[in-house]
Scaffold this active site. Structure first.
Site, short mmCIF file in Angstrom:
data_model
loop_
_atom_site.label_atom_id
_atom_site.label_comp_id
_atom_site.label_asym_id
_atom_site.label_seq_id
_atom_site.Cartn_x
_atom_site.Cartn_y
_atom_site.Cartn_z
N HIS A 126 0.82 -1.23 0.00
CA HIS A 126 0.00 0.00 0.00
C HIS A 126 0.85 1.27 0.00
O HIS A 126 0.30 2.37 -0.17
CB HIS A 126 -0.92 0.04 1.22
CG HIS A 126 -1.97 -1.03 1.21
ND1 HIS A 126 -2.84 -1.22 0.14
CD2 HIS A 126 -2.30 -2.00 2.11
CE1 HIS A 126 -3.64 -2.25 0.39
NE2 HIS A 126 -3.34 -2.73 1.58
N ASP A 163 -2.72 -10.60 -2.45
CA ASP A 163 -3.33 -10.09 -1.21
C ASP A 163 -4.81 -9.76 -1.48
O ASP A 163 -5.18 -9.44 -2.61
CB ASP A 163 -2.57 -8.82 -0.79
CG ASP A 163 -2.91 -8.35 0.61
OD1 ASP A 163 -2.13 -8.66 1.53
OD2 ASP A 163 -3.93 -7.67 0.78
N HIS A 165 -6.33 -7.21 -0.58
CA HIS A 165 -6.45 -5.77 -0.85
C HIS A 165 -5.67 -5.39 -2.11
O HIS A 165 -4.60 -5.97 -2.37
CB HIS A 165 -5.90 -4.97 0.34
CG HIS A 165 -6.55 -5.30 1.65
ND1 HIS A 165 -6.00 -6.18 2.55
CD2 HIS A 165 -7.72 -4.87 2.18
CE1 HIS A 165 -6.80 -6.28 3.62
NE2 HIS A 165 -7.85 -5.50 3.41
N ASP A 244 -4.44 -12.74 3.28
CA ASP A 244 -5.68 -12.31 3.92
C ASP A 244 -6.92 -12.56 3.06
O ASP A 244 -8.03 -12.21 3.46
CB ASP A 244 -5.60 -10.84 4.36
CG ASP A 244 -4.94 -9.94 3.33
OD1 ASP A 244 -4.70 -10.40 2.20
OD2 ASP A 244 -4.67 -8.77 3.66
ZN LIG Z 1 -4.12 -7.11 2.66
#
Ligand SMILES: [Zn+2]
Length: 307
Positions: A126, A163, A165, A244
């Site tokens: 991120h 991931d 995200h 995740d």
């Molecule tokens: Zn994540």
């Protein structure tokens, strides 16, 4: 040759505060599962060095590097955003995390390892060139990919991000950089609410609805990632390995299990074997259910090391 496993005790010292899901116990859960699964003796351990500032600067602005350094508290914690904070040991942990990715890249390109996994924190995907967010200070995978391009002279590298995200930081670093092909899937709409409308030709980012399970994800990999990867012919593959999207992970709402991570890793390895002399460097991103994280990393490592 073998699979390198890069980590450092400094990565345990980064503390986001009590109850924060991105906690030191994540790395300990991985270590526990390595022992429980008896693959501990089959991988080669390496201590992560500290990244240098000029390594970070291949992705991040000098202003960002200076800002992160300046926010290091003498005691307690400094908050960078509602999710992301620093303790006195965080800067050093972040340098170890990026340093692991760089050292693993050197070792794999020099042929000392077939491939490598970096069991490090803070995570990175991120972190944008000029912004820390979402538990991430510096973008470990992006820094390593740029290192491969600019220090080792590779011409084409792929970044794969599984991931749950979207890796907004990696996309921000590489969008429009034709030397890099980024392939990802991610839950959408979901934090960080990006990626679904990326139009750069080097971005293969596939948004998926909540509750997507393994078979649908495998179809995405098969139909959308693999043709692009085989056409691109990467000379090395970097993996943002977040776990995740596991069905037991409460920070995401997808339904992957260990077998899915093994299968995805098998596909990545096949592309690497075909085009990239097997070269893969994988770095830990998310994964917050400690048991599922440990088991999933073992599945990933078993595939990388073919054990
Ligand atoms: Zn994540």
């Amino acid at each position: 040759m073998a699979t390198g496993f890069y980590t450092h005790p400094d990565c345990l010292q980064h503390d986001n505060g009590q109850w924060h899901p991105e906690c030191p116990a994540r790395l300990q859960a991985i270590e526990d599962q390595l022992i429980a699964s008896r693959i501990d003796s089959l991988i080669e351990r390496e201590e992560a060095p500290l990244a240098e500032e000029n390594d970070l600067a291949r992705v991040h602005t000098q202003a960002h590097i200076d800002y992160i350094k300046s926010r290091t508290p003498e005691h307690g914690r400094s908050e960078l955003d509602p999710d992301t904070s620093m303790c006195p040991a965080s800067y050093r942990a972040a340098l170890r995390a990026a340093g692991a990715a760089i050292a693993a890249t050197d070792a794999v390109i020099e042929g000392r390892y077939d491939n490598a996994f970096c069991s490090v924190r803070p995570p990175g995907h991120h972190a944008e060139p000029a912004r820390a967010m979402g538990f991430c200070l510096f973008n470990n995978v992006a820094i390593a990919a740029r290192h491969a391009l600019e220090v080792h002279g590779l011409q084409r590298v792929a970044v794969i991000d599984f991931d749950v995200h979207h890796g907004n930081g990696t996309e921000a670093a590489f969008t429009g950089d034709s030397r890099v092909l980024m392939c990802s899937f991610f839950q959408h709409p979901f934090y960080p609410f990006s990626g679904a409308d990326s139009h750069a030709p080097n971005m293969v980012n596939v948004p998926l609805p909540a509750r997507t399970k393994g078979m649908a994800v495998r179809e995405v990999v098969d139909l959308m990632w693999l043709p692009r990867l085989n056409e691109f012919k990467p000379q090395m593959i970097f993996v943002s390995a977040g776990f995740d999207a596991h069905r037991e992970d409460d920070l995401g709402n997808m339904g992957l299990v260990e077998d899915d991570y093994a299968w995805i890793t098998d596909q990545i390895r096949a592309v690497a074997n075909r085009h990239a002399q097997g070269r893969i460097v994988s770095c830990l991103e998310g994964g917050y259910n400690l048991s599922a994280l440990g088991r999933s990393v073992v599945a990933h490592l078993r595939s990388l090391a073919e054990i």
